[in-house]
Write an enzyme that holds these catalytic residues in place. Sequence first.
Site, PDB file in Angstrom:
ATOM      1  CG  ASP A   7      -1.729   1.244   1.392  1.00  0.00           C
ATOM      2  OD1 ASP A   7      -1.855   2.010   0.409  1.00  0.00           O
ATOM      3  OD2 ASP A   7      -2.244   1.477   2.503  1.00  0.00           O
ATOM      4  CG  LEU A   8       3.718   3.985  -2.973  1.00  0.00           C
ATOM      5  CD1 LEU A   8       4.648   4.247  -1.807  1.00  0.00           C
ATOM      6  CD2 LEU A   8       4.500   3.576  -4.209  1.00  0.00           C
ATOM      7  CG  ASN A  10      -0.970  10.930  -0.817  1.00  0.00           C
ATOM      8  OD1 ASN A  10      -0.635  11.054  -1.984  1.00  0.00           O
ATOM      9  ND2 ASN A  10      -2.240  10.792  -0.460  1.00  0.00           N
ATOM     10  CB  VAL A 110      -6.360   2.529  -5.567  1.00  0.00           C
ATOM     11  CG1 VAL A 110      -5.013   2.918  -4.961  1.00  0.00           C
ATOM     12  CG2 VAL A 110      -6.490   1.025  -5.703  1.00  0.00           C
ATOM     13  CG  ASP A 111      -6.122   5.609  -0.523  1.00  0.00           C
ATOM     14  OD1 ASP A 111      -6.886   5.982  -1.442  1.00  0.00           O
ATOM     15  OD2 ASP A 111      -5.496   6.412   0.200  1.00  0.00           O
ATOM     16  NE  ARG A 112     -12.609   8.306  -0.712  1.00  0.00           N
ATOM     17  CZ  ARG A 112     -13.376   9.059  -1.529  1.00  0.00           C
ATOM     18  NH1 ARG A 112     -12.831   9.796  -2.477  1.00  0.00           N
ATOM     19  NH2 ARG A 112     -14.681   9.044  -1.390  1.00  0.00           N
TER      20      ARG A 112
END
Length: 259
Positions: A7-8, A10, A110-112
Amino acid sequence: MLQLLFDLGNTRIKWAICSRADLGVDADMGEIQALDHADPVWQTQFAAALESLPTPASIALAAVAPEMIVAAALRVLNARWPELVLQRVHSLAQLGRFRSAYAQPERLGVDRFLAAAAAAQAPEARLVIGCGTALTIDLIDASGQHLGGLIAPAPETMRAAVLARTARVHWLREGTALDFGCTTEDGLEGGIWMAAAGMVERAMRKASARLGTMPALIAHGGSAQALADMLDVPLPIEPGLVFNGLRIWLDAQQAPLCG
């Protein structure tokens, strides 16, 4: 056999190893590791961390960081495991029970998307709160339908913005989040966390009015616990929510998760 998940974000790159013969979110996941990619030597640290990991069967990455950071992470990963093909995750219109409210679903971060998709697997309405660089809130009804969301600067980002534009707030003095601070630094710290808590509380009221019932809360992100401490209601925290979404995504792509 192993699945290596990344998970990259900010601010940080986070990873975990998934290992088990079963597919899906019930597979075992190891401890989440993280590095701050603002550190000038993060790539060296990342490469050293990968050296200690066993070779996975496959690698998947979700990224919202700038492409320059993504490219650097990919170079390190390719140098460590040149024989493996990395799968980069993208937001979909539907994943499991989750159905996106976005007309252009690929534009949902994509994280949301992954956090919401993981939360939507429970048969109840959910308010999904992410507290990292940004403060995000997504509402999902009991059927898994995404009803939209909110995005605002997270407290650390608010603090940095104020410090960058003011001359008389001492950036070396750490403030304390009080209801009413008696120093400028305490006032700033209390204000940014009260703003975040206020956003969550207002979202809860709006969500309850829309659904006719209060949705269950679930939070993730590096500052989730600090946010929970500011609220007057319990805020369950699931640090691996995005990683759970990654496993659901991989299962849906008929890719090997863990074996």
